[in-house]
Design an enzyme around this catalytic site. Structure first.
Site, PDB file in Angstrom:
ATOM      1  N   GLY A  49     -14.150  -7.351 -45.089  1.00 31.83           N
ATOM      2  CA  GLY A  49     -12.799  -6.914 -44.744  1.00 31.83           C
ATOM      3  C   GLY A  49     -12.678  -5.828 -43.698  1.00 31.83           C
ATOM      4  O   GLY A  49     -11.711  -5.807 -42.936  1.00 31.83           O
ATOM      5  N   GLU A 103     -13.842   1.419 -45.157  1.00 28.15           N
ATOM      6  CA  GLU A 103     -13.312   0.332 -45.987  1.00 28.15           C
ATOM      7  C   GLU A 103     -11.967  -0.134 -45.431  1.00 28.15           C
ATOM      8  O   GLU A 103     -11.243   0.649 -44.799  1.00 28.15           O
ATOM      9  CB  GLU A 103     -13.079   0.839 -47.420  1.00 28.15           C
ATOM     10  CG  GLU A 103     -14.099   0.379 -48.431  1.00 28.15           C
ATOM     11  CD  GLU A 103     -14.027  -1.112 -48.797  1.00 28.15           C
ATOM     12  OE1 GLU A 103     -13.636  -1.941 -47.952  1.00 28.15           O
ATOM     13  OE2 GLU A 103     -14.370  -1.434 -49.935  1.00 28.15           O
ATOM     14  N   ASP A 104     -11.625  -1.390 -45.693  1.00 19.86           N
ATOM     15  CA  ASP A 104     -10.301  -1.879 -45.330  1.00 19.86           C
ATOM     16  C   ASP A 104      -9.264  -1.363 -46.332  1.00 19.86           C
ATOM     17  O   ASP A 104      -8.213  -0.873 -45.972  1.00 19.86           O
ATOM     18  CB  ASP A 104     -10.275  -3.417 -45.254  1.00 19.86           C
ATOM     19  CG  ASP A 104     -10.852  -4.097 -46.493  1.00 19.86           C
ATOM     20  OD1 ASP A 104     -11.398  -3.401 -47.374  1.00 19.86           O
ATOM     21  OD2 ASP A 104     -10.757  -5.329 -46.587  1.00 19.86           O
ATOM     22  N   ASP A 107      -8.738  -0.394 -53.710  1.00 14.06           N
ATOM     23  CA  ASP A 107      -7.787  -0.930 -54.691  1.00 14.06           C
ATOM     24  C   ASP A 107      -8.099  -0.265 -56.037  1.00 14.06           C
ATOM     25  O   ASP A 107      -7.634   0.839 -56.312  1.00 14.06           O
ATOM     26  CB  ASP A 107      -7.984  -2.453 -54.694  1.00 14.06           C
ATOM     27  CG  ASP A 107      -7.053  -3.197 -55.627  1.00 14.06           C
ATOM     28  OD1 ASP A 107      -5.984  -2.665 -55.931  1.00 14.06           O
ATOM     29  OD2 ASP A 107      -7.391  -4.311 -56.047  1.00 14.06           O
ATOM     30  N   GLY A 109     -11.061   0.789 -56.747  1.00 15.85           N
ATOM     31  CA  GLY A 109     -12.130   1.745 -56.438  1.00 15.85           C
ATOM     32  C   GLY A 109     -13.494   1.284 -56.946  1.00 15.85           C
ATOM     33  O   GLY A 109     -14.498   1.954 -56.712  1.00 15.85           O
ATOM     34  N   THR A 111     -15.657  -1.038 -56.051  1.00 15.44           N
ATOM     35  CA  THR A 111     -16.711  -1.274 -55.063  1.00 15.44           C
ATOM     36  C   THR A 111     -17.350   0.039 -54.614  1.00 15.44           C
ATOM     37  O   THR A 111     -18.566   0.217 -54.716  1.00 15.44           O
ATOM     38  CB  THR A 111     -16.114  -2.018 -53.840  1.00 15.44           C
ATOM     39  OG1 THR A 111     -15.381  -3.133 -54.316  1.00 15.44           O
ATOM     40  CG2 THR A 111     -17.199  -2.468 -52.884  1.00 15.44           C
ATOM     41  N   LYS A 135      -4.274   1.736 -52.500  1.00 20.57           N
ATOM     42  CA  LYS A 135      -3.213   1.480 -53.486  1.00 20.57           C
ATOM     43  C   LYS A 135      -3.415   2.491 -54.606  1.00 20.57           C
ATOM     44  O   LYS A 135      -4.172   2.229 -55.551  1.00 20.57           O
ATOM     45  CB  LYS A 135      -3.358   0.070 -54.070  1.00 20.57           C
ATOM     46  CG  LYS A 135      -3.157  -1.064 -53.074  1.00 20.57           C
ATOM     47  CD  LYS A 135      -3.395  -2.402 -53.780  1.00 20.57           C
ATOM     48  CE  LYS A 135      -3.311  -3.563 -52.844  1.00 20.57           C
ATOM     49  NZ  LYS A 135      -3.822  -4.828 -53.452  1.00 20.57           N
ATOM     50  N   PHE A 156      -0.389  -7.369 -53.151  1.00 21.78           N
ATOM     51  CA  PHE A 156      -1.454  -7.988 -52.377  1.00 21.78           C
ATOM     52  C   PHE A 156      -1.069  -8.106 -50.902  1.00 21.78           C
ATOM     53  O   PHE A 156       0.035  -8.532 -50.562  1.00 21.78           O
ATOM     54  CB  PHE A 156      -1.760  -9.377 -52.947  1.00 21.78           C
ATOM     55  CG  PHE A 156      -3.091  -9.890 -52.504  1.00 21.78           C
ATOM     56  CD1 PHE A 156      -4.258  -9.432 -53.096  1.00 21.78           C
ATOM     57  CD2 PHE A 156      -3.171 -10.823 -51.482  1.00 21.78           C
ATOM     58  CE1 PHE A 156      -5.493  -9.890 -52.670  1.00 21.78           C
ATOM     59  CE2 PHE A 156      -4.399 -11.289 -51.053  1.00 21.78           C
ATOM     60  CZ  PHE A 156      -5.566 -10.830 -51.647  1.00 21.78           C
ATOM     61  N   ASP A 163      -8.098 -10.573 -46.423  1.00 18.73           N
ATOM     62  CA  ASP A 163      -7.957 -12.017 -46.591  1.00 18.73           C
ATOM     63  C   ASP A 163      -7.336 -12.429 -47.924  1.00 18.73           C
ATOM     64  O   ASP A 163      -7.326 -11.650 -48.889  1.00 18.73           O
ATOM     65  CB  ASP A 163      -9.337 -12.673 -46.521  1.00 18.73           C
ATOM     66  CG  ASP A 163     -10.152 -12.398 -47.795  1.00 18.73           C
ATOM     67  OD1 ASP A 163     -10.313 -11.210 -48.150  1.00 18.73           O
ATOM     68  OD2 ASP A 163     -10.577 -13.365 -48.446  1.00 18.73           O
ATOM     69  N   ARG A 169      -7.613 -13.193 -42.112  1.00 19.02           N
ATOM     70  CA  ARG A 169      -8.256 -11.989 -41.555  1.00 19.02           C
ATOM     71  C   ARG A 169      -7.882 -11.760 -40.095  1.00 19.02           C
ATOM     72  O   ARG A 169      -7.910 -10.645 -39.598  1.00 19.02           O
ATOM     73  CB  ARG A 169      -9.778 -12.107 -41.651  1.00 19.02           C
ATOM     74  CG  ARG A 169     -10.316 -12.138 -43.076  1.00 19.02           C
ATOM     75  CD  ARG A 169     -11.821 -11.906 -43.070  1.00 19.02           C
ATOM     76  NE  ARG A 169     -12.456 -12.278 -44.311  1.00 19.02           N
ATOM     77  CZ  ARG A 169     -12.546 -11.499 -45.391  1.00 19.02           C
ATOM     78  NH1 ARG A 169     -11.988 -10.308 -45.387  1.00 19.02           N
ATOM     79  NH2 ARG A 169     -13.171 -11.913 -46.476  1.00 19.02           N
TER      80      ARG A 169
HETATM   81  P1  IMP Z   1     -11.810  -2.424 -55.228  1.00 17.07           P
HETATM   82  O1  IMP Z   1     -13.283  -2.537 -55.494  1.00 17.07           O
HETATM   83  O2  IMP Z   1     -10.970  -2.857 -56.417  1.00 17.07           O
HETATM   84  O3  IMP Z   1     -11.380  -1.067 -54.713  1.00 17.07           O
HETATM   85  O4  IMP Z   1     -11.444  -3.493 -54.146  1.00 17.07           O
HETATM   86  C1  IMP Z   1     -11.910  -3.421 -52.875  1.00 17.07           C
HETATM   87  C2  IMP Z   1     -11.945  -4.771 -52.205  1.00 17.07           C
HETATM   88  O5  IMP Z   1     -11.058  -5.734 -52.822  1.00 17.07           O
HETATM   89  C3  IMP Z   1     -11.449  -4.633 -50.787  1.00 17.07           C
HETATM   90  O6  IMP Z   1     -12.503  -4.266 -49.928  1.00 17.07           O
HETATM   91  C4  IMP Z   1     -10.885  -5.996 -50.514  1.00 17.07           C
HETATM   92  O7  IMP Z   1     -11.914  -6.860 -50.082  1.00 17.07           O
HETATM   93  C5  IMP Z   1     -10.366  -6.481 -51.843  1.00 17.07           C
HETATM   94  N1  IMP Z   1      -8.905  -6.249 -51.977  1.00 17.07           N
HETATM   95  C6  IMP Z   1      -8.278  -5.374 -52.786  1.00 17.07           C
HETATM   96  N2  IMP Z   1      -6.943  -5.428 -52.631  1.00 17.07           N
HETATM   97  C7  IMP Z   1      -6.716  -6.373 -51.690  1.00 17.07           C
HETATM   98  C8  IMP Z   1      -5.510  -6.890 -51.068  1.00 17.07           C
HETATM   99  O8  IMP Z   1      -4.353  -6.489 -51.336  1.00 17.07           O
HETATM  100  N3  IMP Z   1      -5.701  -7.848 -50.124  1.00 17.07           N
HETATM  101  C9  IMP Z   1      -6.927  -8.328 -49.771  1.00 17.07           C
HETATM  102  N4  IMP Z   1      -8.064  -7.864 -50.324  1.00 17.07           N
HETATM  103  C10 IMP Z   1      -7.961  -6.898 -51.275  1.00 17.07           C
END
Ligand code: IMP
Length: 179
Positions: A49, A103-104, A107, A109, A111, A135, A156, A163, A169
């Site tokens: 992303g 990071e893109d 969400d 957290g 990852t 978020k 989302f 994506d 993307r």
């Molecule tokens: P986390 O590990 O929950 O913080 O999520 C991180 C990853 O989830 C991001 O790097 C995205 O690849 C994916 N992601 C989370 N929210 C979205 C969204 O709204 N649109 C697209 N990808 C998302």
């Protein structure tokens, strides 16, 4: 005027246009310059992303730096395993380096939070987290994102690297899921 895109069964409408993103990325480059201009940091962009954001962000940074890429996954099938695995490893020696994670979106957290201990084993001098989007309502881990482009509601989004099932993307604007 609001634009709509269809990705598989879902409709998305424009949320942030490319000018707004461009302006903020430029500002973020300046903010990073204040902290890193004499430090020669290494950016570590998280695939897939962050590739679009990282490409624009590094070109907004006028100080000397390197960039590398890493691919992480915290999902097995459709559920988060809570265990982050590295899909593409690092070639660079991070010992005593100032590392800037790109990071893109942050969400839940999951990852980044689970990747940090693995990154710390390389003994970097410092770790800074930069994300275009966050978020705040979705965050489940005690994670501090140091530089945030935009805080957004827990909906989302796609485009500008983000994506839905691998699609969207390439969109220049960021789109939000239509209710
Ligand atoms: P986390 O590990 O929950 O913080 O999520 C991180 C990853 O989830 C991001 O790097 C995205 O690849 C994916 N992601 C989370 N929210 C979205 C969204 O709204 N649109 C697209 N990808 C998302």
């Amino acid at each position: 005027m609001s634009k709509t895109v269809q990705l598989q069964e879902l409709s998305f409408e424009t949320y942030m246009d490319k000018q707004m993103i461009k302006q903020r990325v430029k500002e973020m480059g300046k903010e990073l310059s204040n902290e890193f201009k004499d430090k020669k940091p290494i950016f570590l962009a998280i695939l897939n992303g962050a590739f679009v954001f990282a490409a624009d962000l590094v070109r907004a940074c006028k100080f000397e730096h390197e960039i590398s890429f890493i691919k992480l996954t915290s999902y097995e099938g459709t559920t988060s395993s809570g265990k982050v695995t590295t899909q593409i490893g690092l070639q660079e020696d991070l010992t005593d380096r100032d590392v800037i994670i790109v990071e893109d979106i942050v969400d839940t957290g999951t990852t980044i939070y689970h990747f940090l201990p693995a990154l710390k084993k390389f003994n970097p001098k410092s770790i800074t987290i930069v994300s275009l989007l966050q978020k705040p309502e979705a965050l489940k881990f005690p994670l501090k994102v140091d530089y945030i482009g935009f805080e957004i509601p827990n909906k989302f989004v796609v485009g500008y690297g983000l994506d839905y099932n691998g699609l969207g993307r390439n969109l220049k604007d960021i789109y939000q899921l239509k209710e």
